[in-house]
Design a protein around this motif. Structure first.
Motif, short mmCIF file in Angstrom:
data_model
loop_
_atom_site.label_atom_id
_atom_site.label_comp_id
_atom_site.label_asym_id
_atom_site.label_seq_id
_atom_site.Cartn_x
_atom_site.Cartn_y
_atom_site.Cartn_z
N ARG A 138 0.81 -1.21 0.00
CA ARG A 138 0.00 0.00 0.00
C ARG A 138 0.86 1.27 0.00
O ARG A 138 0.68 2.15 -0.83
N LEU A 139 1.80 1.36 0.95
CA LEU A 139 2.50 2.63 1.15
C LEU A 139 3.75 2.77 0.28
O LEU A 139 4.07 3.87 -0.15
N ILE A 148 -4.72 -5.25 -3.29
CA ILE A 148 -3.99 -6.01 -2.27
C ILE A 148 -4.89 -7.13 -1.74
O ILE A 148 -4.45 -8.26 -1.56
N ALA A 149 -6.16 -6.81 -1.53
CA ALA A 149 -7.12 -7.80 -1.05
C ALA A 149 -7.20 -8.96 -2.03
O ALA A 149 -7.18 -10.13 -1.64
N MET A 159 -9.13 -6.55 4.21
CA MET A 159 -7.81 -5.96 3.97
C MET A 159 -7.76 -4.52 4.48
O MET A 159 -6.76 -4.10 5.07
N ALA A 160 -8.86 -3.78 4.30
CA ALA A 160 -8.89 -2.40 4.79
C ALA A 160 -8.71 -2.38 6.31
O ALA A 160 -7.97 -1.56 6.85
N THR A 164 -5.75 -0.69 8.46
CA THR A 164 -6.05 0.30 9.49
C THR A 164 -5.41 -0.09 10.82
O THR A 164 -4.81 0.74 11.50
N ARG A 165 -5.53 -1.37 11.18
CA ARG A 165 -4.91 -1.84 12.43
C ARG A 165 -3.40 -1.65 12.41
O ARG A 165 -2.81 -1.21 13.39
N ALA A 166 -2.79 -1.96 11.28
CA ALA A 166 -1.33 -1.83 11.18
C ALA A 166 -0.90 -0.37 11.29
O ALA A 166 0.06 -0.04 11.98
#
Lengths: 420, 117
Positions: A138-139, A148-149, A159-160, A164-166
């Motif tokens: 993503r980044l 990615i999903a 995946m979202a 978000t958790r990461a």
């Protein structure tokens, strides 16, 4: 939009996303905000470049645009920003906002530094391997959550949520946006290499799903390896990994037949292998051998490259391959490496000797769920004329295979073995 | 600056009731070093796990709340600029060499009051 502008945009997205994002996140210290800003900067490029033409240095244009947007956004929301968790500043983060921190070559280094910080942040050991891979795609690569999903075969909301958790963990636990110190660096570089290698493996032999090669992920892994190699050319294992990915990817076109089925390396059309990639890989490998720097990835690359040295499958130097495997096992004694070594041993010392190695690994139990163990066992039993046992092993391999193309291949082998 | 809790864990079977003298000393020295460096905010050494009592809605039971091979022995709260700095402090904890390990968790907030007496 004309073709030239479209190509410039695609090229910029592929090659500049990481550095534009890294420079932006250093300013905003807020990952979500930086993502939004960089996306907007690319959208602005779309309209501006169509109107005014492609700038001379698209990367610099995008970075300047994103930074300007970042500064505007910081000014507008400064009250709110004091309440949210911001990324921990690196010790060397200057207070500069527009001006490059250094001049001349230094500017290139400044960009490289930010990109390195971003990579190390995404691959921090306190993040799970799934989080590292998703964050990196993503980044660092700019891949969308949806893609990615698809790559990991999970739903987009899943995946979202993972992303978000990461990102929340990075902010709350204060995982720094920084290149680790000299003491931690080797271990942390290893972690980054592990993430890139796994991304490549996932794309290359997709664990399940309908297409054998998820080209997108493979391409991203290769780009990441190139990027890292350009940033730290002195790290020998980085060039080893790059060589390994190049030599494997050079065979991409020949790996799946016209019918969409997986092809064994013995049946692959060697004339379709990408010679330019092969040459580049061999140069990197030779250079590492010359410098007596033969780590895990360099040795794996050297083993794979042996196939590219031989004009035909029959001319492969299996003795040299076994020797390289022995060296590799001295460094990294994984059961998978030992299994692969057994195939090479079957060529130099016969199937009986190799079968003993495979059976030893079987009783070890660590490869119980690994489809290639029974597949290789079947291959060796076939050569020994032990048809019934071979068929049992093949059935087992089929049960374990989760990728449709692999399953098809195993099923066809099973089928062709049955009439006998 | 941020606060991190460092939980010390060890395998139940490895813990003797007579705390080994030299191992204890290593912990004392580590704790003193952190106090001198100014990074330690608080430290708690807990009594043996079999002195614990757990409470659930069903009632009171003996022993630690989580039934596991490992038990918590104590915890530190330290101050550090970022996770890497906190991990560097935690990595030096003697429990790691003594067969146990540590868990590092960011602290969201805490209140303390000096003890009575």
């Amino acid at each position: 939009m004309d073709e030239q502008t479209r190509r410039a945009l695609v090229h910029a997205f592929r090659n500049e996303w990481a550095s534009v994002f890294a420079a932006t996140v250093r300013l905003t210290r807020d990952i979500d905000l930086a993502e939004e800003i960089v996306q907007d900067a690319f959208a602005e490029a779309l309209t501006t470049w169509v109107r005014d033409g492609v700038p001379k240095n698209p990367g610099a244009w995008l970075t300047t645009t994103a930074k300007r947007r970042a500064i505007d956004s910081i000014r507008r929301t400064s009250n709110y920003r004091t309440r949210i968790q911001l990324l921990v500043e690196s010790e060397s983060l200057g207070d500069d906002v527009d001006a490059p921190r250094r001049t001349g070559d230094g500017l290139v280094h400044a960009v490289a530094d930010d990109t390195m910080r971003l990579i190390f942040m995404c691959c921090h050991p306190s993040l799970s391997i799934e989080a590292k891979m998703a964050l990196t795609l993503r980044l660092v690569c700019g891949m969308t959550t949806k893609d990615i999903a698809r790559c990991f075969l999970v739903s987009e909301p899943t995946m979202a949520a993972r992303l978000t958790r990461a990102k929340r963990k990075i902010a709350v636990a204060r995982i720094p946006f920084r290149v680790p110190g000299a003491l931690d660096l080797p271990g942390r570089v290893d972690a980054v290499l592990g993430v890139i290698y796994l991304l490549y493996t996932i794309g290359h032999t997709a664990p399940s799903g309908e297409t054998l090669i998820r080209e997108e992920t493979v391409g991203e892994a290769l780009r990441l390896a190139r990027l890292l190699h350009a940033l730290v050319p002195e790290e020998r294992e980085v060039s080893g990994l790059l060589a390994l990915l190049l030599v494997s990817d050079a065979r991409r076109a020949s790996r799946v037949g016209e019918d969409g089925r997986a092809k064994q390396i013995s049946d692959q059309d060697r004339s379709t292998w990408n010679q330019e990639m092969v040459r580049e890989a061999r140069d990197l490998i030779d250079n590492n051998f010359r410098n007596n720097s033969t780590g895990r990835y360099t040795l794996q690359a050297a083993i794979a490259a042996q196939h590219t040295v031989a004009p035909t499958y029959e001319e492969v130097d299996w003795h040299e391959i076994v020797r390289l495997y022995d060296e590799l096992i001295g460094l990294w004694s994984s059961p998978i490496v030992q299994l692969n070594r057994a195939v090479a041993v079957s060529k130099t010392s016969g199937p009986q000797v190799a079968l003993a190695i495979v059976e030893g690994l079987e009783s070890d139990g660590r490869l119980d769920r690994y489809q290639y163990l029974p597949a290789i066992k079947a291959y060796l039993l076939d050569q020994l004329g032990r048809d019934n046992e071979a068929e049992q092993a093949r059935t087992r391999a089929f049960e374990l295979a989760s990728n449709e193309v692999e399953r098809d291949y195993l099923a066809s082998q099973l089928h062709s073995a049955q009439p006998r | 600056m941020a606060e991190y809790a460092i939980f010390l864990y060890a395998n139940k079977d490895d813990i003797t009731h007579d705390v080994n003298g030299s191992e204890r000393e290593e912990h004392d020295r580590y704790s003193e070093e952190m106090q001198e460096a100014g990074s330690m905010i608080a430290a708690f050494a807990l009594e043996s796990y079999d002195t614990a009592t757990s409470i659930r809605s069903e009632g009171i039971t003996d022993g630690p709340f989580i039934e596991a091979k490992e038990v918590v022995l104590g915890l530190y709260v330290i101050e550090a600029p970022d996770l890497d700095a906190a991990l560097a402090e935690a990595q030096r904890n003697p429990i790691i060499k003594q067969g146990g390990g540590v868990e590092v968790r960011p602290v969201e907030g805490f209140v303390v009051r000096p003890t009575s007496e």
